[in-house]
Motif scaffolding. Sequence first.
Motif, PDB file in Angstrom:
ATOM      1  N   GLU A 323       7.540   1.318   2.618  1.00  0.00           N
ATOM      2  CA  GLU A 323       6.569   0.029   1.708  1.00  0.00           C
ATOM      3  C   GLU A 323       5.609   0.121   1.465  1.00  0.00           C
ATOM      4  OE1 GLU A 323       8.269  -3.989   0.566  1.00  0.00           O
ATOM      5  OE2 GLU A 323       8.876  -2.673   2.128  1.00  0.00           O
ATOM      6  N   VAL A 324       5.047   0.647   2.561  1.00  0.00           N
ATOM      7  CA  VAL A 324       3.239  -0.217   2.623  1.00  0.00           C
ATOM      8  C   VAL A 324       2.766   0.865   2.101  1.00  0.00           C
ATOM      9  CG1 VAL A 324       1.453  -0.409   4.428  1.00  0.00           C
ATOM     10  CG2 VAL A 324       3.035  -1.808   4.759  1.00  0.00           C
ATOM     11  N   ILE A 325       2.929   1.749   2.288  1.00  0.00           N
ATOM     12  CA  ILE A 325       2.232   3.295   1.658  1.00  0.00           C
ATOM     13  C   ILE A 325       2.320   3.094   0.297  1.00  0.00           C
ATOM     14  CG2 ILE A 325       1.621   5.452   1.351  1.00  0.00           C
ATOM     15  CD1 ILE A 325       2.540   5.586   4.830  1.00  0.00           C
ATOM     16  N   GLU A 326       3.837   2.648   0.092  1.00  0.00           N
ATOM     17  CA  GLU A 326       3.865   2.899  -1.902  1.00  0.00           C
ATOM     18  C   GLU A 326       3.411   1.449  -2.484  1.00  0.00           C
ATOM     19  OE1 GLU A 326       7.912   2.586  -1.622  1.00  0.00           O
ATOM     20  OE2 GLU A 326       8.441   4.768  -1.294  1.00  0.00           O
ATOM     21  N   ARG A 327       3.466   0.369  -1.876  1.00  0.00           N
ATOM     22  CA  ARG A 327       2.406  -0.436  -2.517  1.00  0.00           C
ATOM     23  C   ARG A 327       0.858  -0.366  -2.166  1.00  0.00           C
ATOM     24  NH1 ARG A 327       5.336  -5.009  -3.115  1.00  0.00           N
ATOM     25  NH2 ARG A 327       7.292  -5.225  -2.775  1.00  0.00           N
ATOM     26  N   LEU A 328       0.927   0.189  -0.981  1.00  0.00           N
ATOM     27  CA  LEU A 328      -0.676   0.721  -1.528  1.00  0.00           C
ATOM     28  C   LEU A 328      -1.690   1.887  -2.403  1.00  0.00           C
ATOM     29  CD1 LEU A 328      -3.730   0.972  -0.016  1.00  0.00           C
ATOM     30  CD2 LEU A 328      -3.024   2.739   1.661  1.00  0.00           C
ATOM     31  N   GLY A 329      -0.168   2.754  -2.299  1.00  0.00           N
ATOM     32  CA  GLY A 329      -0.240   4.102  -3.940  1.00  0.00           C
ATOM     33  C   GLY A 329      -0.404   3.287  -4.831  1.00  0.00           C
ATOM     34  N   GLN A 330       0.234   1.939  -5.193  1.00  0.00           N
ATOM     35  CA  GLN A 330       0.400   1.969  -6.181  1.00  0.00           C
ATOM     36  C   GLN A 330      -0.749   0.689  -6.836  1.00  0.00           C
ATOM     37  OE1 GLN A 330       4.267  -0.853  -5.574  1.00  0.00           O
ATOM     38  NE2 GLN A 330       5.298   0.760  -6.018  1.00  0.00           N
ATOM     39  N   ALA A 331      -1.165   0.353  -5.230  1.00  0.00           N
ATOM     40  CA  ALA A 331      -2.251  -0.337  -5.831  1.00  0.00           C
ATOM     41  C   ALA A 331      -3.768   0.370  -6.116  1.00  0.00           C
ATOM     42  CB  ALA A 331      -2.684  -0.961  -4.678  1.00  0.00           C
ATOM     43  N   LEU A 332      -3.935   1.693  -5.895  1.00  0.00           N
ATOM     44  CA  LEU A 332      -4.670   3.125  -6.241  1.00  0.00           C
ATOM     45  C   LEU A 332      -4.531   2.714  -7.264  1.00  0.00           C
ATOM     46  CD1 LEU A 332      -5.038   4.604  -2.339  1.00  0.00           C
ATOM     47  CD2 LEU A 332      -6.151   2.660  -3.517  1.00  0.00           C
ATOM     48  N   GLU A 333      -3.115   2.943  -8.062  1.00  0.00           N
ATOM     49  CA  GLU A 333      -3.725   3.458  -9.490  1.00  0.00           C
ATOM     50  C   GLU A 333      -4.481   2.698 -10.637  1.00  0.00           C
ATOM     51  OE1 GLU A 333      -1.894   6.319 -10.535  1.00  0.00           O
ATOM     52  OE2 GLU A 333      -1.106   6.369  -9.061  1.00  0.00           O
ATOM     53  N   GLY A 367       7.381  12.625   1.240  1.00  0.00           N
ATOM     54  CA  GLY A 367       7.707  11.445  -0.100  1.00  0.00           C
ATOM     55  C   GLY A 367       6.868  10.591   0.470  1.00  0.00           C
ATOM     56  N   LEU A 368       6.556  10.511   1.712  1.00  0.00           N
ATOM     57  CA  LEU A 368       5.807   9.446   2.791  1.00  0.00           C
ATOM     58  C   LEU A 368       4.155   9.516   2.364  1.00  0.00           C
ATOM     59  CD1 LEU A 368       7.589   9.405   5.670  1.00  0.00           C
ATOM     60  CD2 LEU A 368       7.393   7.304   4.021  1.00  0.00           C
ATOM     61  N   ALA A 369       3.889  10.894   1.598  1.00  0.00           N
ATOM     62  CA  ALA A 369       2.866  10.935   1.801  1.00  0.00           C
ATOM     63  C   ALA A 369       2.100  11.030   0.273  1.00  0.00           C
ATOM     64  CB  ALA A 369       1.978  12.465   2.512  1.00  0.00           C
ATOM     65  N   VAL A 370       2.434  11.460  -0.902  1.00  0.00           N
ATOM     66  CA  VAL A 370       1.903  11.656  -2.207  1.00  0.00           C
ATOM     67  C   VAL A 370       1.734   9.975  -2.495  1.00  0.00           C
ATOM     68  CG1 VAL A 370       3.401  12.255  -4.990  1.00  0.00           C
ATOM     69  CG2 VAL A 370       4.093  13.353  -3.202  1.00  0.00           C
ATOM     70  N   PRO A 371       2.085   9.263  -1.933  1.00  0.00           N
ATOM     71  CA  PRO A 371       0.908   7.780  -2.379  1.00  0.00           C
ATOM     72  C   PRO A 371       0.084   7.476  -2.740  1.00  0.00           C
ATOM     73  CG  PRO A 371       3.160   7.344  -1.820  1.00  0.00           C
ATOM     74  CD  PRO A 371       3.342   8.771  -1.174  1.00  0.00           C
ATOM     75  N   LEU A 372      -0.546   9.114  -1.763  1.00  0.00           N
ATOM     76  CA  LEU A 372      -1.686   8.463  -1.204  1.00  0.00           C
ATOM     77  C   LEU A 372      -2.340   9.473  -1.605  1.00  0.00           C
ATOM     78  CD1 LEU A 372      -1.601   7.592   3.135  1.00  0.00           C
ATOM     79  CD2 LEU A 372      -2.029   5.996   0.724  1.00  0.00           C
ATOM     80  N   HIS A 373      -2.410   9.988  -2.758  1.00  0.00           N
ATOM     81  CA  HIS A 373      -2.700  11.541  -3.688  1.00  0.00           C
ATOM     82  C   HIS A 373      -3.784  10.876  -3.408  1.00  0.00           C
ATOM     83  CE1 HIS A 373      -0.020   9.552  -7.109  1.00  0.00           C
ATOM     84  NE2 HIS A 373      -1.479  10.928  -7.742  1.00  0.00           N
ATOM     85  N   ASP A 374      -4.126  10.173  -4.737  1.00  0.00           N
ATOM     86  CA  ASP A 374      -5.374   9.366  -5.218  1.00  0.00           C
ATOM     87  C   ASP A 374      -6.099   8.181  -4.354  1.00  0.00           C
ATOM     88  OD1 ASP A 374      -5.140  11.292  -7.495  1.00  0.00           O
ATOM     89  OD2 ASP A 374      -4.264   9.571  -8.861  1.00  0.00           O
ATOM     90  N   ILE A 375      -5.787   8.141  -3.103  1.00  0.00           N
ATOM     91  CA  ILE A 375      -6.438   7.557  -2.696  1.00  0.00           C
ATOM     92  C   ILE A 375      -7.709   7.581  -2.237  1.00  0.00           C
ATOM     93  CG2 ILE A 375      -6.853   8.692  -0.060  1.00  0.00           C
ATOM     94  CD1 ILE A 375      -6.295   5.743   1.026  1.00  0.00           C
TER      95      ILE A 375
END
Length: 514
Positions: A323-333, A367-375
């Motif tokens: 959840e932390v990683i997903e929320r970070l990824g969403q913030a990075l959008e 699945g866990l790594a994808v949210p950081l693709h645009d970090i």
Amino acid sequence: MSDEIFFAEDDEVEVQFHGTWKVLIVDDEPEIHAVTKLALGDFVFQDKRIEFISVFSGAEAKKAFMEHDDISVVLLDVVMETDDAGLIVANFIRNEIDNHFTRIILRTGQPGQAPERDVIVNYDINDYKSKTELTAQKLFSVVIAALRSYHDINVIEENRKGLEKVIAASADIFTLQSFESFIEGIVQQLSSLLGGTKDVAYLTSAVMGPKPINQYHSTELFVFTGKGEYKNKEGLRLEQVISGPQLSSCMLAYANKSLIYEDEYMVAYCDSKSKRGSLLYLSGLPSKLSQNDKKLIELFSRNVQIAFDNILFNKELQETQQEVIERLGQALEQCSEHGRHILRIVKISQILAREIGLSKEESETLGLAVPLHDIGKIKIPENILAKSEKLTPEEIEVIRQHADFGYDLLKDSTRPLIKAAALIARDHHEYWDGNGYPRGKSGESIHIYCRITSLADAYDVMRHKNSYQDALSAEESLRLVIEQKGKQFDPTLVRILEENINKIEEVITLYPDF
């Protein structure tokens, strides 16, 4: 006072039987069947009576074994339609259907026809008797010995299967699937040690299991795993699988944190340091539990919940991390117009990963790594990222730097998940034909995680409105993807996306933008 003596009337005691022993009689003489059934008519062993199956030829005997996989003993005539019909059946049992459990008692009216020593050694015969020497008492003794052996062999086999499950699960105990196998294996061992308990259920109030049970209140009890009657009841509430006095005993044991023993069933509360509680329920007990049996159950109930709590704690940590990683990824959008883009490409990526043959562990890592693709975009000026007009060549070059920025942020980690995220951050803009960036990689030199993320990301972007384009239809998006097969995208992944387009569109429907 009267001198008459009165005797109390005898109360009739109803004997309870738990199942039957299947005994197959194979003989071409009907009289042998009748005499055998008469001699063993009132036979009882371990609270089970005999269920006779009668056949009159070797061919019929083979058919009976194909229809019944739980024949305990076969009383087998040697000479029937042929002089060696019985030996052919014995060979069929042991070698063709690989049954080494059923006890074979060979009976013959012509002892010299098949030498006893050779037959027992070569055909795995458990006993060899002449029909003339089998009096009612000797037949009783022979069958008792055979059934005792059959029972012991089955207990050993149950223990072996249980140990196999425990050993297999212990290699990866912190996954749900292996923990389910672990509990199942221990329950199977426990039931066999108690003499072949028929039905076993492990019930828990924890919101976890092979079927989704989180729609219920967490203080309720659910079947986590089971054996016998409860084998396919995983995920069901206690009240849906157990009723009457047994249900009352379960509720009492749970409320009082106690063990309750009855003649045919028992309930053990599995203590926990957390507020979660569990029950071990066994029914169809073959006999009254001994003190050793009770100690074994108490030991199991004390220790199994500790393992269960540890798994739940580990699972909670994993879900928190995700959840932390997903929320970070969403913030990075950087902007709300992308809504649930991160969640959708995670789901789409996992569909592609599964269909191309990645393991469950690899799919979960992806699945866990994808949210950081645009970090790496956190280092790109916001005025460029938010620009709605066409970007200049200089601005495009600045945006392209986010790939290396993201890699540099993550590359020094020793964690497999973060290392995977670093690769994805850097290479998800590489093209199959080598015309991508930042390094111009091509083909399979681009990691499969990056190829999957690239396709999932591009398809989802096309399907949703953003600052520089309107949303495209599924048909138009798929057409554009197919046009880029072998150019921007891995041809195999494009084919998989096309074959699974309904599943992917279902993800887009289920998770619309806010």
